[in-house]
Design a protein around this motif. Structure first.
Motif, PDB file in Angstrom:
ATOM      1  N   ILE A   1       0.923  -0.994   0.105  1.00  0.00           N
ATOM      2  CA  ILE A   1      -0.148  -0.035   0.036  1.00  0.00           C
ATOM      3  C   ILE A   1       0.983   1.215  -0.126  1.00  0.00           C
ATOM      4  N   SER A   2       0.575   2.142  -0.993  1.00  0.00           N
ATOM      5  CA  SER A   2       1.294   3.363  -0.938  1.00  0.00           C
ATOM      6  C   SER A   2       0.394   4.695  -1.088  1.00  0.00           C
ATOM      7  N   LEU A   3       0.780   5.794  -0.612  1.00  0.00           N
ATOM      8  CA  LEU A   3      -0.250   6.998  -0.554  1.00  0.00           C
ATOM      9  C   LEU A   3      -0.066   7.746  -1.842  1.00  0.00           C
ATOM     10  N   GLY A   4      -1.343   8.335  -1.920  1.00  0.00           N
ATOM     11  CA  GLY A   4      -1.492   9.147  -3.181  1.00  0.00           C
ATOM     12  C   GLY A   4      -0.861  10.566  -2.626  1.00  0.00           C
ATOM     13  N   VAL A   5      -0.344  11.508  -3.563  1.00  0.00           N
ATOM     14  CA  VAL A   5       0.300  12.514  -3.197  1.00  0.00           C
ATOM     15  C   VAL A   5      -0.927  13.949  -3.522  1.00  0.00           C
ATOM     16  N   GLU A   6      -1.663  14.002  -4.370  1.00  0.00           N
ATOM     17  CA  GLU A   6      -2.652  15.092  -4.717  1.00  0.00           C
ATOM     18  C   GLU A   6      -3.886  14.898  -4.376  1.00  0.00           C
ATOM     19  N   GLU A   7      -4.167  13.674  -3.819  1.00  0.00           N
ATOM     20  CA  GLU A   7      -5.396  13.433  -3.347  1.00  0.00           C
ATOM     21  C   GLU A   7      -5.356  12.205  -2.407  1.00  0.00           C
ATOM     22  N   ARG A   8      -6.351  12.083  -1.411  1.00  0.00           N
ATOM     23  CA  ARG A   8      -6.160  10.986  -0.626  1.00  0.00           C
ATOM     24  C   ARG A   8      -6.469   9.691  -1.210  1.00  0.00           C
ATOM     25  N   TRP A   9      -5.306   8.648  -1.135  1.00  0.00           N
ATOM     26  CA  TRP A   9      -5.461   7.425  -2.067  1.00  0.00           C
ATOM     27  C   TRP A   9      -4.690   6.460  -1.536  1.00  0.00           C
ATOM     28  N   PHE A  10      -5.191   5.289  -1.123  1.00  0.00           N
ATOM     29  CA  PHE A  10      -4.428   4.240  -0.789  1.00  0.00           C
ATOM     30  C   PHE A  10      -4.309   3.295  -2.090  1.00  0.00           C
ATOM     31  N   SER A  11      -3.293   3.431  -2.769  1.00  0.00           N
ATOM     32  CA  SER A  11      -2.827   2.348  -4.085  1.00  0.00           C
ATOM     33  C   SER A  11      -2.479   1.167  -3.279  1.00  0.00           C
ATOM     34  N   ILE A  12      -3.026   0.100  -4.006  1.00  0.00           N
ATOM     35  CA  ILE A  12      -2.801  -1.229  -3.598  1.00  0.00           C
ATOM     36  C   ILE A  12      -2.367  -2.061  -4.751  1.00  0.00           C
ATOM     37  N   SER A  13      -0.997  -2.815  -4.484  1.00  0.00           N
ATOM     38  CA  SER A  13      -0.399  -3.579  -5.297  1.00  0.00           C
ATOM     39  C   SER A  13      -0.166  -4.943  -4.714  1.00  0.00           C
ATOM     40  N   ILE A  14      -1.012  -5.993  -5.375  1.00  0.00           N
ATOM     41  CA  ILE A  14      -0.921  -7.370  -4.817  1.00  0.00           C
ATOM     42  C   ILE A  14      -0.013  -8.130  -5.808  1.00  0.00           C
ATOM     43  N   GLU A  15       0.995  -8.715  -5.240  1.00  0.00           N
ATOM     44  CA  GLU A  15       2.289  -9.211  -6.230  1.00  0.00           C
ATOM     45  C   GLU A  15       2.772 -10.428  -5.852  1.00  0.00           C
ATOM     46  N   SER A  16       3.642 -10.939  -6.843  1.00  0.00           N
ATOM     47  CA  SER A  16       4.246 -12.250  -6.627  1.00  0.00           C
ATOM     48  C   SER A  16       5.784 -11.914  -6.882  1.00  0.00           C
ATOM     49  N   ASN A  17       6.587 -12.952  -6.620  1.00  0.00           N
ATOM     50  CA  ASN A  17       8.113 -12.810  -6.905  1.00  0.00           C
ATOM     51  C   ASN A  17       8.343 -12.393  -8.368  1.00  0.00           C
ATOM     52  N   THR A  18       7.439 -12.579  -9.384  1.00  0.00           N
ATOM     53  CA  THR A  18       7.823 -12.299 -10.906  1.00  0.00           C
ATOM     54  C   THR A  18       6.742 -11.629 -11.319  1.00  0.00           C
ATOM     55  N   HIS A  19       5.452 -11.194 -10.988  1.00  0.00           N
ATOM     56  CA  HIS A  19       4.591 -10.340 -11.542  1.00  0.00           C
ATOM     57  C   HIS A  19       3.704  -9.935 -10.407  1.00  0.00           C
ATOM     58  N   THR A  20       2.763  -8.844 -10.878  1.00  0.00           N
ATOM     59  CA  THR A  20       1.523  -8.437 -10.131  1.00  0.00           C
ATOM     60  C   THR A  20       0.396  -9.193 -10.522  1.00  0.00           C
ATOM     61  N   TRP A  21      -0.406  -9.681  -9.344  1.00  0.00           N
ATOM     62  CA  TRP A  21      -1.704 -10.312  -9.575  1.00  0.00           C
ATOM     63  C   TRP A  21      -2.754  -9.361  -9.921  1.00  0.00           C
ATOM     64  N   ALA A  22      -2.833  -8.278  -9.092  1.00  0.00           N
ATOM     65  CA  ALA A  22      -3.771  -7.235  -9.128  1.00  0.00           C
ATOM     66  C   ALA A  22      -3.538  -5.856  -8.286  1.00  0.00           C
ATOM     67  N   SER A  23      -4.183  -4.658  -8.877  1.00  0.00           N
ATOM     68  CA  SER A  23      -3.846  -3.451  -8.332  1.00  0.00           C
ATOM     69  C   SER A  23      -5.056  -2.920  -8.421  1.00  0.00           C
ATOM     70  N   GLY A  24      -5.025  -1.604  -7.571  1.00  0.00           N
ATOM     71  CA  GLY A  24      -6.244  -0.731  -7.708  1.00  0.00           C
ATOM     72  C   GLY A  24      -6.048   0.436  -6.621  1.00  0.00           C
ATOM     73  N   GLY A  25      -7.239   0.743  -5.916  1.00  0.00           N
ATOM     74  CA  GLY A  25      -7.093   1.976  -5.155  1.00  0.00           C
ATOM     75  C   GLY A  25      -8.194   2.255  -4.223  1.00  0.00           C
ATOM     76  N   THR A  26      -8.077   2.819  -3.185  1.00  0.00           N
ATOM     77  CA  THR A  26      -9.430   3.363  -2.662  1.00  0.00           C
ATOM     78  C   THR A  26      -9.098   4.682  -1.659  1.00  0.00           C
ATOM     79  N   GLN A  27     -10.060   5.240  -1.393  1.00  0.00           N
ATOM     80  CA  GLN A  27      -9.864   6.542  -0.305  1.00  0.00           C
ATOM     81  C   GLN A  27      -9.892   6.005   1.166  1.00  0.00           C
TER      82      GLN A  27
END
Length: 238
Positions: free
Chosen positions: A73-99
């Motif tokens: 989870i990482s934060l947005g800078v210009e708006e309230r945003w929790f950016s989510i990245s679900i990963e493995s050792n070789t790739h990203t499974w899914a990504s998205g975000g919410t306030q």
């Protein structure tokens, strides 16, 4: 007291926008806020750590683990945003975000429980995945990756040669990447240490064929129809 090398200790309010993240400032940063919100919602994520080795990382990024890899989870800078990245050792499974930090935490908890990508998207429509991630989940991403590469092509790599390589029963089982005109064929899509074979077109019209395995010589192939034999020769090396 901070040492001279560490510099002065910074506060969450130095790095976070108080209008966007008053709750995180009160908690002392993102890592602390996730732990606090998890307890408040009866969620047990396990250890949560800063997203990088930077001394201030815990304010703005966080990582925890699942059986299928890390979740960030990482934060947005210009708006309230929790950016989510679900990963493995070789790739990203899914990504998205919410306030909403609670919703972000529930995404992580749900993935830890072993849901499928489709189930994750159904429960949290803001979480997205692509066809290749779906194919990885089903255990056969190679055919999907070849289909995408053959459809998209590369302006620096011959489409005819690409189809010729794909037509070979053995080479078709390798996982392909196209990057800056080089076709990279991974021996095992799930293990980056297994090595790759690279095919690079040269300005002379020849092709350079090389392996990432240390000690294996690269070859310059004069004719495109000899490329497959050169790749198979590298595959057959003990």
């Amino acid at each position: 007291m901070a040492t001279e090398n560490e510099g002065p200790r910074r506060k969450s309010s130095d790095l976070l926008n108080s209008d966007l993240y008053p709750d995180l400032i009160e908690s002392g940063g993102l890592v602390s806020a996730i732990l606090h919100a998890s307890r408040a919602n009866g969620i047990e994520l396990g250890p949560v750590r800063p997203g990088s080795e930077s001394k201030d990382s815990h304010f703005v990024s966080a990582v925890t683990d699942s059986d299928r890899g890390p979740m960030r989870i990482s934060l947005g800078v210009e708006e309230r945003w929790f950016s989510i990245s679900i990963e493995s050792n070789t790739h990203t499974w899914a990504s998205g975000g919410t306030q909403d930090i609670a919703s972000a935490i529930k995404v992580l908890e749900t993935w830890q429980k072993g849901v499928s990508l489709q189930q994750l998207n159904t429960l949290f429509p803001f979480m997205h995945y692509d066809d290749l991630a779906q194919a990885r989940e089903l255990g056969d991403p190679v055919a999907t990756q070849w289909r995408q590469i053959l459809a998209e092509g590369d302006p620096f790599f011959s489409q005819t040669l690409l189809h010729t390589i794909h037509s070979n029963d053995r080479l078709r089982t390798l996982f392909p990447f196209l990057s800056h005109g080089t076709l990279r064929l991974a021996r095992d899509h799930s293990d980056r240490t297994a090595g790759e074979i690279w095919i690079t077109p040269l300005r002379t019209g020849e092709h350079q064929v090389e392996s990432t395995t240390p000690g294996e010589p690269e070859k310059v192939i004069e004719r495109a129809d000899q490329v497959i034999d050169a790749v198979i020769e590298l595959l057959d090396r003990p």
